[in-house]
Design a protein around this motif. Structure first.
Motif, mmCIF file in Angstrom:
data_model
loop_
_atom_site.group_PDB
_atom_site.id
_atom_site.type_symbol
_atom_site.label_atom_id
_atom_site.label_comp_id
_atom_site.label_asym_id
_atom_site.label_seq_id
_atom_site.Cartn_x
_atom_site.Cartn_y
_atom_site.Cartn_z
ATOM 1 N N LEU A 183 60.165 41.101 21.454
ATOM 2 C CA LEU A 183 59.756 41.163 22.863
ATOM 3 C C LEU A 183 58.262 41.370 23.051
ATOM 4 C CD1 LEU A 183 62.679 43.347 24.280
ATOM 5 C CD2 LEU A 183 62.382 40.869 24.527
ATOM 6 N N LYS A 184 57.650 42.086 22.148
ATOM 7 C CA LYS A 184 56.229 42.382 22.328
ATOM 8 C C LYS A 184 55.484 42.303 20.986
ATOM 9 C CE LYS A 184 53.171 45.851 24.402
ATOM 10 N NZ LYS A 184 52.480 46.291 23.170
ATOM 11 N N PRO A 185 55.391 41.089 20.456
ATOM 12 C CA PRO A 185 54.709 40.922 19.162
ATOM 13 C C PRO A 185 53.208 41.134 19.310
ATOM 14 C CG PRO A 185 55.184 38.782 20.103
ATOM 15 C CD PRO A 185 55.830 39.794 21.012
ATOM 16 N N GLU A 186 52.558 41.360 18.187
ATOM 17 C CA GLU A 186 51.097 41.475 18.165
ATOM 18 C C GLU A 186 50.516 40.326 17.342
ATOM 19 O OE1 GLU A 186 49.597 43.644 19.982
ATOM 20 O OE2 GLU A 186 51.219 45.051 20.424
ATOM 21 N N ALA A 187 49.272 39.991 17.616
ATOM 22 C CA ALA A 187 48.564 38.999 16.798
ATOM 23 C C ALA A 187 47.717 39.765 15.790
ATOM 24 C CB ALA A 187 47.693 38.109 17.677
ATOM 25 N N ARG A 188 47.510 39.186 14.594
ATOM 26 C CA ARG A 188 46.908 39.959 13.513
ATOM 27 C C ARG A 188 45.386 39.909 13.487
ATOM 28 N NH1 ARG A 188 50.787 42.624 10.413
ATOM 29 N NH2 ARG A 188 48.996 44.006 10.245
ATOM 30 N N LYS A 189 44.813 40.385 14.587
ATOM 31 C CA LYS A 189 43.361 40.570 14.676
ATOM 32 C C LYS A 189 42.865 41.476 13.543
ATOM 33 C CE LYS A 189 40.077 42.384 18.093
ATOM 34 N NZ LYS A 189 39.919 42.981 19.443
ATOM 35 N N ASP A 190 43.688 42.497 13.229
ATOM 36 C CA ASP A 190 43.312 43.483 12.213
ATOM 37 C C ASP A 190 43.162 42.848 10.823
ATOM 38 O OD1 ASP A 190 46.084 42.991 12.325
ATOM 39 O OD2 ASP A 190 46.550 44.877 11.325
ATOM 40 N N ILE A 191 44.009 41.869 10.538
ATOM 41 C CA ILE A 191 43.965 41.223 9.221
ATOM 42 C C ILE A 191 42.664 40.416 9.066
ATOM 43 C CG2 ILE A 191 45.072 39.447 7.762
ATOM 44 C CD1 ILE A 191 46.645 42.059 7.857
ATOM 45 N N ILE A 192 42.302 39.725 10.145
ATOM 46 C CA ILE A 192 41.047 38.952 10.126
ATOM 47 C C ILE A 192 39.872 39.885 9.840
ATOM 48 C CG2 ILE A 192 39.511 37.575 11.630
ATOM 49 C CD1 ILE A 192 42.177 36.253 10.618
ATOM 50 N N LYS A 193 39.931 41.059 10.460
ATOM 51 C CA LYS A 193 38.874 42.050 10.278
ATOM 52 C C LYS A 193 38.859 42.569 8.832
ATOM 53 C CE LYS A 193 37.186 46.189 12.661
ATOM 54 N NZ LYS A 193 37.775 47.436 12.117
ATOM 55 N N ILE A 194 40.026 42.923 8.327
ATOM 56 C CA ILE A 194 40.119 43.453 6.954
ATOM 57 C C ILE A 194 39.613 42.421 5.943
ATOM 58 C CG2 ILE A 194 41.749 44.137 5.117
ATOM 59 C CD1 ILE A 194 43.500 45.393 7.326
ATOM 60 N N LEU A 195 40.029 41.179 6.131
ATOM 61 C CA LEU A 195 39.589 40.130 5.199
ATOM 62 C C LEU A 195 38.074 39.991 5.234
ATOM 63 C CD1 LEU A 195 42.328 37.387 5.774
ATOM 64 C CD2 LEU A 195 42.092 38.906 3.792
ATOM 65 N N SER A 196 37.534 40.008 6.438
ATOM 66 C CA SER A 196 36.091 39.879 6.594
ATOM 67 C C SER A 196 35.361 41.062 5.948
ATOM 68 C CB SER A 196 35.772 39.760 8.080
ATOM 69 O OG SER A 196 34.425 40.045 8.312
ATOM 70 N N GLU A 197 35.891 42.260 6.157
ATOM 71 C CA GLU A 197 35.273 43.455 5.564
ATOM 72 C C GLU A 197 35.288 43.399 4.037
ATOM 73 O OE1 GLU A 197 36.390 46.505 9.236
ATOM 74 O OE2 GLU A 197 37.573 46.515 7.383
ATOM 75 N N ASN A 198 36.305 42.717 3.516
ATOM 76 C CA ASN A 198 36.410 42.592 2.066
ATOM 77 C C ASN A 198 35.776 41.299 1.544
ATOM 78 O OD1 ASN A 198 38.164 44.878 0.797
ATOM 79 N ND2 ASN A 198 39.132 44.415 2.755
ATOM 80 N N ASN A 199 35.011 40.645 2.421
ATOM 81 C CA ASN A 199 34.339 39.387 2.059
ATOM 82 C C ASN A 199 35.294 38.328 1.526
ATOM 83 O OD1 ASN A 199 31.711 40.216 2.765
ATOM 84 N ND2 ASN A 199 31.687 41.481 0.899
ATOM 85 N N ILE A 200 36.487 38.318 2.067
ATOM 86 C CA ILE A 200 37.452 37.299 1.653
ATOM 87 C C ILE A 200 37.560 36.248 2.746
ATOM 88 C CG2 ILE A 200 39.892 36.816 1.176
ATOM 89 C CD1 ILE A 200 40.073 39.630 -0.017
ATOM 90 N N LYS A 201 37.277 35.005 2.385
ATOM 91 C CA LYS A 201 37.555 33.906 3.299
ATOM 92 C C LYS A 201 38.718 33.123 2.699
ATOM 93 C CE LYS A 201 35.920 29.628 5.257
ATOM 94 N NZ LYS A 201 35.044 28.466 5.077
ATOM 95 N N PRO A 202 39.877 33.127 3.359
ATOM 96 C CA PRO A 202 41.020 32.391 2.811
ATOM 97 C C PRO A 202 40.674 30.917 2.615
ATOM 98 C CG PRO A 202 41.724 33.792 4.637
ATOM 99 C CD PRO A 202 40.221 33.800 4.628
ATOM 100 N N THR A 203 41.328 30.289 1.659
ATOM 101 C CA THR A 203 41.100 28.856 1.447
ATOM 102 C C THR A 203 41.896 28.035 2.462
ATOM 103 O OG1 THR A 203 42.808 28.955 -0.265
ATOM 104 C CG2 THR A 203 40.520 29.032 -1.005
ATOM 105 N N SER A 204 43.010 28.606 2.929
ATOM 106 C CA SER A 204 43.795 27.962 3.990
ATOM 107 C C SER A 204 44.514 29.063 4.758
ATOM 108 C CB SER A 204 44.812 26.981 3.408
ATOM 109 O OG SER A 204 45.844 27.684 2.739
ATOM 110 N N MET A 205 44.859 28.771 6.000
ATOM 111 C CA MET A 205 45.565 29.801 6.794
ATOM 112 C C MET A 205 46.326 29.133 7.929
ATOM 113 S SD MET A 205 44.221 33.563 7.927
ATOM 114 C CE MET A 205 42.682 33.058 8.671
#
Lengths: 345, 345
Positions: free
Chosen positions: A211-233
């Motif tokens: 009923l009330k899902p969230e979008a994973r803004k936090d994951i984008i932030k964590i990946l960026s903080e860890n200098n990880i750019k996914p190869t595909s998403m």
């Protein structure tokens, strides 16, 4: 020769239908660097790109107002769009909201809907920038378009997965689908005898996932903080199977996903057992999880393994191996996209 | 105090409803230089701006498939959005198309719809860049979002009209509404006795205005070639009255429109007489003309007067004079927006 000549809408399915209807459209503007075929379109403008995505939610198809509070519905309508932008590694900034309403809706009901839209705008820091309001013959329809910005070099597409890349997923899968099954069952019981109160206690998590899902803004932030750019998403709106197959197809690769690695919430296991459904099937084909599915180079194994909300569930392999699920007993079964079957009903 | 507390959706009407539902939303991103309240939203990105607009077309509300060929419908769905962008003095570059379809639609029907969308894309040089496909419980729904680019200094808003500015309109008005009346009448006759063939000959112009309107890309080009930047502009989708009132309200001005100056096509006069409708009322309140209504400084009178497809129909005055129509006998009547009454039905 058009192989689709004698096919029907149902034969083609959602993705086949879009592909068929849009196959003769060409991209002619050179600043449009991605058109149809990813989570969002990408329009280049100097160093920055603007990304655009759109989703349609239809009463009776995507939601049932018997058990969907309008505020939640407004919230979710925004989330499903933002999720597409996060899946491009992009920051959303604005949305347009168009609604069509039948005369059964009161002003109060619409205020509820917009209060959910507003809440999502606040939490995800996006602005409502436009829209359209219309009548409908039946029910409610919500069409939202979201726009966001990203530097060109930061954008992640579906087509960049490389051999040996790790396949990662955020959060857990299948809960939204199982939440829906619970709501559907309680609705049936309620409709047959409205004296019986719904048994929804202890299942708050899976209900909220539906009923009330969230979008994973936090994951984008964590990946960026860890200098990880996914190869595909990609974001998981149609179930893990369908989404990993999109990545494999666009990247021209195969994959191995390990059943035992697929993250499933305890409440999901519990309700799946109760309903005699496979929790893994729910994760593979249920959809509406709005988690992020992405690939990273094997070299980033250690960093990824330390992030609690990310699970490594498999790896990318050569196309010739196909896209397979490795079961707990070691046997392999091909992954199949169930996707969107609503037109078939 | 909320004056709308006890109001209903019908009491508010379309514009009141949008205003009411969105009044608590604030624009927080400083690159969004225009949100709700014009023909399109404007997002700034360095020197260039991206403009975004969206429209929803619902079967049974905006179109009737008994007399609307699907190819025309596809074409028109694109046009109504492009028209909004031209009304900002902006060049469209891409569209997203979302459709919801019930199972009554065959693949061939959808191909027809998309052939019209494709034709509009080709003629107006825009790319299809995304979309969504869904089932619907009843009928067809089309939601299109169009994006375009413009230099910040070239964008024309609704709010720039100055006292003594000339009020100009492209093409002619009322024909689309009269075309609709003709189609509705022939539908009724056909439904009561399907042996009677519809009498549509000699009315091709007004039928085309209803079924396959064009957006005034040419006017934007002519104005630019003549170095004219309108002080305010809007496209006519809800009738001249409603649109000039938008300009007056946003510009905090009044206006005088002269009945005898309102451009009406000979076929419109003819069918209006036949149906005992006022052609001027059709022009004022009919809507769907997709002509451009704009204001220019009085000093540009001579240049404008030489452009054949533009009529000067009045001028902007102080707010205290109100917004009035000067009839042929010299008497004044206040302009009233009829706008969108679909929810009231």
């Amino acid at each position: 020769m058009d192989n689709n000549k004698d096919k029907t809408v149902s034969d083609l399915g959602e993705f086949g239908l879009i592909e068929h209807l849009t196959k003769d459209f060409k991209i002619t503007h050179k600043n449009i660097i991605k058109g149809i075929g990813d989570d969002a379109a990408v329009v280049e403008n100097q160093d920055e790109c603007m990304l655009i995505t759109t989703d349609l939610l239809v009463e009776g198809i995507h939601f049932d107002l018997i058990y969907t509070p309008l505020k939640h519905l407004g919230y979710k309508s925004v989330i499903v769009n933002l999720s597409d932008l996060y899946a491009m590694n992009c920051t959303p900034s604005g949305i347009t909201v168009s609604i069509a309403i039948s005369n059964k809706f009161s002003l109060k009901a619409l205020e509820e809907l917009y209060s959910g839209i507003k809440l999502a705008c606040e939490i995800y820091d996006v602005d409502l920038i436009g829209g359209d309001t219309s009548s409908s013959v039946t029910g409610l329809l919500i069409s939202i378009t979201a726009v966001g910005h990203a530097k060109k070099e930061d954008i992640v597409y579906r087509n960049g997965a490389k051999q040996n890349d790790l396949i990662c997923v955020s959060g857990d899968l299948g809960a939204a689908y199982l939440g829906l099954q619970l709501l559907e069952r309680e609705k049936e019981i309620f409709l047959s005898d409205n004296q019986i109160q719904p048994e929804l206690e202890n299942f708050e998590y899976i209900l909220e996932r539906q009923l009330k899902p969230e979008a994973r803004k936090d994951i984008i932030k964590i990946l960026s903080e860890n200098n990880i750019k996914p190869t595909s998403m990609i974001d998981i709106s149609d179930g893990l199977s369908s989404e990993i197959l999109h990545i494999c197809k666009k990247s021209d690769k195969g994959c191995k996903i390990f059943e035992e690695k697929i993250p499933v919430h305890p409440q999901s296991w519990q309700i799946a057992e109760k309903f005699n459904i496979s929790a893994i099937t729910a994760a593979l084909n249920g959809g509406e999880d709005y988690e992020l599915l992405f690939t990273v180079p094997l070299s980033q194994n250690e960093i990824i393994a330390k992030i609690p909300s990310i699970s490594i569930i498999g790896h990318i392999c050569d196309k010739s191996h196909g896209a397979n699920l490795i079961l707990r007993d070691g046997s392999e079964v091909p992954l199949i996209a169930q996707g969107w079957n609503a037109v078939k009903k």
